[in-house]
Scaffold this active site. Structure first.
Site, PDB file in Angstrom:
ATOM      1  N   HIS A   1      45.946  40.680  68.093  1.00 23.73           N
ATOM      2  CA  HIS A   1      45.078  41.525  67.267  1.00 23.73           C
ATOM      3  C   HIS A   1      43.721  40.832  67.070  1.00 23.73           C
ATOM      4  O   HIS A   1      43.662  39.611  66.881  1.00 23.73           O
ATOM      5  CB  HIS A   1      45.743  41.755  65.898  1.00 23.73           C
TER       6      HIS A   1
ATOM      7  N   SER B   1      49.414  41.601  55.186  1.00 24.82           N
ATOM      8  CA  SER B   1      48.487  42.511  55.883  1.00 24.82           C
ATOM      9  C   SER B   1      49.230  43.302  56.954  1.00 24.82           C
ATOM     10  O   SER B   1      50.214  42.802  57.510  1.00 24.82           O
ATOM     11  CB  SER B   1      47.389  41.676  56.553  1.00 24.82           C
TER      12      SER B   1
ATOM     13  N   LYS C   1      49.696  34.365  58.245  1.00 23.25           N
ATOM     14  CA  LYS C   1      50.324  35.219  57.227  1.00 23.25           C
ATOM     15  C   LYS C   1      51.769  35.536  57.634  1.00 23.25           C
ATOM     16  O   LYS C   1      52.670  35.549  56.805  1.00 23.25           O
ATOM     17  CB  LYS C   1      49.540  36.526  57.052  1.00 23.25           C
TER      18      LYS C   1
HETATM   19  N1  LIG Z   1      40.125  42.456  53.457  1.00 23.49           N
HETATM   20  C1  LIG Z   1      41.010  43.305  53.973  1.00 23.49           C
HETATM   21  O1  LIG Z   1      40.680  44.421  54.417  1.00 23.49           O
HETATM   22  C2  LIG Z   1      42.464  42.911  53.955  1.00 23.49           C
HETATM   23  C3  LIG Z   1      43.380  43.754  54.586  1.00 23.49           C
HETATM   24  C4  LIG Z   1      44.741  43.455  54.495  1.00 23.49           C
HETATM   25  C5  LIG Z   1      45.161  42.331  53.785  1.00 23.49           C
HETATM   26  N2  LIG Z   1      44.248  41.503  53.197  1.00 23.49           N
HETATM   27  C6  LIG Z   1      44.746  40.355  52.424  1.00 23.49           C
HETATM   28  O2  LIG Z   1      44.915  40.766  51.092  1.00 23.49           O
HETATM   29  C7  LIG Z   1      44.822  39.640  50.215  1.00 23.49           C
HETATM   30  C8  LIG Z   1      43.831  39.940  49.101  1.00 23.49           C
HETATM   31  O3  LIG Z   1      42.556  40.163  49.674  1.00 23.49           O
HETATM   32  P1  LIG Z   1      41.225  40.202  48.775  1.00 23.49           P
HETATM   33  O4  LIG Z   1      40.092  40.557  49.689  1.00 23.49           O
HETATM   34  O5  LIG Z   1      41.457  41.029  47.557  1.00 23.49           O
HETATM   35  O6  LIG Z   1      41.136  38.668  48.356  1.00 23.49           O
HETATM   36  P2  LIG Z   1      39.872  37.812  47.931  1.00 23.49           P
HETATM   37  O7  LIG Z   1      38.949  38.615  47.079  1.00 23.49           O
HETATM   38  O8  LIG Z   1      39.302  37.120  49.135  1.00 23.49           O
HETATM   39  O9  LIG Z   1      40.557  36.713  46.982  1.00 23.49           O
HETATM   40  C9  LIG Z   1      41.275  35.640  47.478  1.00 23.49           C
HETATM   41  C10 LIG Z   1      41.782  34.849  46.294  1.00 23.49           C
HETATM   42  O10 LIG Z   1      42.485  33.710  46.785  1.00 23.49           O
HETATM   43  C11 LIG Z   1      42.100  32.615  45.986  1.00 23.49           C
HETATM   44  N3  LIG Z   1      42.327  31.350  46.663  1.00 23.49           N
HETATM   45  C12 LIG Z   1      41.805  30.934  47.837  1.00 23.49           C
HETATM   46  N4  LIG Z   1      42.209  29.680  48.086  1.00 23.49           N
HETATM   47  C13 LIG Z   1      43.017  29.299  47.039  1.00 23.49           C
HETATM   48  C14 LIG Z   1      43.718  28.131  46.697  1.00 23.49           C
HETATM   49  N5  LIG Z   1      43.682  27.059  47.495  1.00 23.49           N
HETATM   50  N6  LIG Z   1      44.448  28.104  45.540  1.00 23.49           N
HETATM   51  C15 LIG Z   1      44.472  29.179  44.722  1.00 23.49           C
HETATM   52  N7  LIG Z   1      43.793  30.323  44.989  1.00 23.49           N
HETATM   53  C16 LIG Z   1      43.084  30.374  46.129  1.00 23.49           C
HETATM   54  C17 LIG Z   1      40.634  32.843  45.694  1.00 23.49           C
HETATM   55  O11 LIG Z   1      40.242  32.047  44.603  1.00 23.49           O
HETATM   56  P3  LIG Z   1      38.684  31.800  44.218  1.00 23.49           P
HETATM   57  O12 LIG Z   1      38.253  33.044  43.448  1.00 23.49           O
HETATM   58  O13 LIG Z   1      38.750  30.590  43.372  1.00 23.49           O
HETATM   59  O14 LIG Z   1      37.937  31.622  45.506  1.00 23.49           O
HETATM   60  C18 LIG Z   1      40.680  34.317  45.350  1.00 23.49           C
HETATM   61  O15 LIG Z   1      41.100  34.493  44.026  1.00 23.49           O
HETATM   62  C19 LIG Z   1      44.424  38.469  51.104  1.00 23.49           C
HETATM   63  O16 LIG Z   1      45.577  37.747  51.450  1.00 23.49           O
HETATM   64  C20 LIG Z   1      43.832  39.149  52.317  1.00 23.49           C
HETATM   65  O17 LIG Z   1      43.916  38.343  53.474  1.00 23.49           O
HETATM   66  C21 LIG Z   1      42.911  41.786  53.262  1.00 23.49           C
END
Ligand SMILES: NC(=O)c1ccc[n+]([C@@H]2O[C@H](COP(=O)([O-])OP(=O)(O)OC[C@H]3O[C@@H](n4cnc5c(N)ncnc54)[C@H](OP(=O)(O)O)[C@@H]3O)[C@@H](O)[C@H]2O)c1
Length: 219
Positions: A119, A111, A131
């Site tokens: 932050h 991120s 992270k």
């Molecule tokens: N939201 C934002 O604006 C933002 C901005 C910058 C960066 N990010 C980062 O970008 C990344 C992707 O974000 P996203 O919103 O697309 O993700 P997301 O939809 O929340 O998906 C997270 C994934 O991680 C999996 N997961 C969680 N715990 C796990 C475990 N113990 N073992 C294996 N898999 C596991 C979940 O599996 P399940 O489907 O089984 O739950 C899901 O597939 C994340 O790291 C997030 O923090 C987010």
């Protein structure tokens, strides 16, 4: 090349799997719930059940994959250990499993702003801090890596060109998840993506640049 995608059922992970399959790249999707995986992911992807918090599941899940894209993330919850466990310990477990398998390239979705301890996003149980710790662990692992740090993620795609920048140079902006997926996959093919942190957002006024130029521009 054969890619393992961790977090394959996530909003970004699904797009990564779909784009890999569309490029005819053999893909293993690491899922916690097989039925969920089947309902969301293309048939051409090989689904394996595993959990980054259960290191004993990772060796067989990685199987014959040669590269890994990690798009896991803790979901917002009342559990204060969520980001520590998923974003740090889980990624660390996957990095260790990747080392044992001599994985050629490890791409981690991180991120923007992971270096900013104060932050506001760190109010979510220090998610950026953990992270950053996972980034550091990957950088010290000896694996070839690309750390992709996107701005705010959007599900809607748009035509805004990608802006790519060096570590700790961007602090705001957003980007469609499809472009994050594209960046992760491109990083596997671009020599200039190796062992770099790339920060990405998408902006309407930005010039359209080819991928080699975008990666070459990052220190
Ligand atoms: N939201 C934002 O604006 C933002 C901005 C910058 C960066 N990010 C980062 O970008 C990344 C992707 O974000 P996203 O919103 O697309 O993700 P997301 O939809 O929340 O998906 C997270 C994934 O991680 C999996 N997961 C969680 N715990 C796990 C475990 N113990 N073992 C294996 N898999 C596991 C979940 O599996 P399940 O489907 O089984 O739950 C899901 O597939 C994340 O790291 C997030 O923090 C987010």
């Amino acid at each position: 090349m054969k890619a393992l995608v961790a977090g394959a059922t996530g909003q970004t992970g699904q797009r990564i799997v779909k784009q890999l399959v569309a490029k005819n790249i053999a893909t293993i999707a690491l899922v916690r719930d097989l039925e969920k995986g089947k309902s969301l992911l293309p048939e051409a992807a090989e689904l394996v059940v595993g959990d980054v918090l259960k290191p004993e599941t990772l060796d067989s899940a990685i199987a014959d994959a040669t590269v890994i894209i990690c798009a896991t993330g803790a979901s917002p919850s009342l559990d204060p250990t969520g980001p520590y466990k998923v974003d740090y310990e889980g990624t660390k477990n996957l990095i260790e499993a990747a080392k044992a398998k001599s994985i050629e390239h490890f791409v981690m979705v991180s991120s923007l702003c992971t270096s900013q301890f104060f932050h506001p996003l760190n109010l979510f149980w220090l998610v950026l801090y953990w992270k950053k710790k996972a980034e550091e662990y990957l950088q010290a692992s000896g694996l070839t890596y690309t750390i992709v740090r996107p701005g705010g993620l959007k599900n809607e795609d748009n035509d805004n060109p990608v802006v790519m920048s060096s570590a700790d140079t961007l602090s705001e902006g957003n980007i469609p998840r499809s472009k994050v997926a594209q960046t992760c996959i491109e990083s596997l093919f671009q020599l200039q993506a190796k062992n770099k942190i790339v920060e990405i957002v998408a902006k309407p006024e930005a010039p359209e640049k080819p991928w080699p130029d975008l990666f070459a521009n990052v220190a």
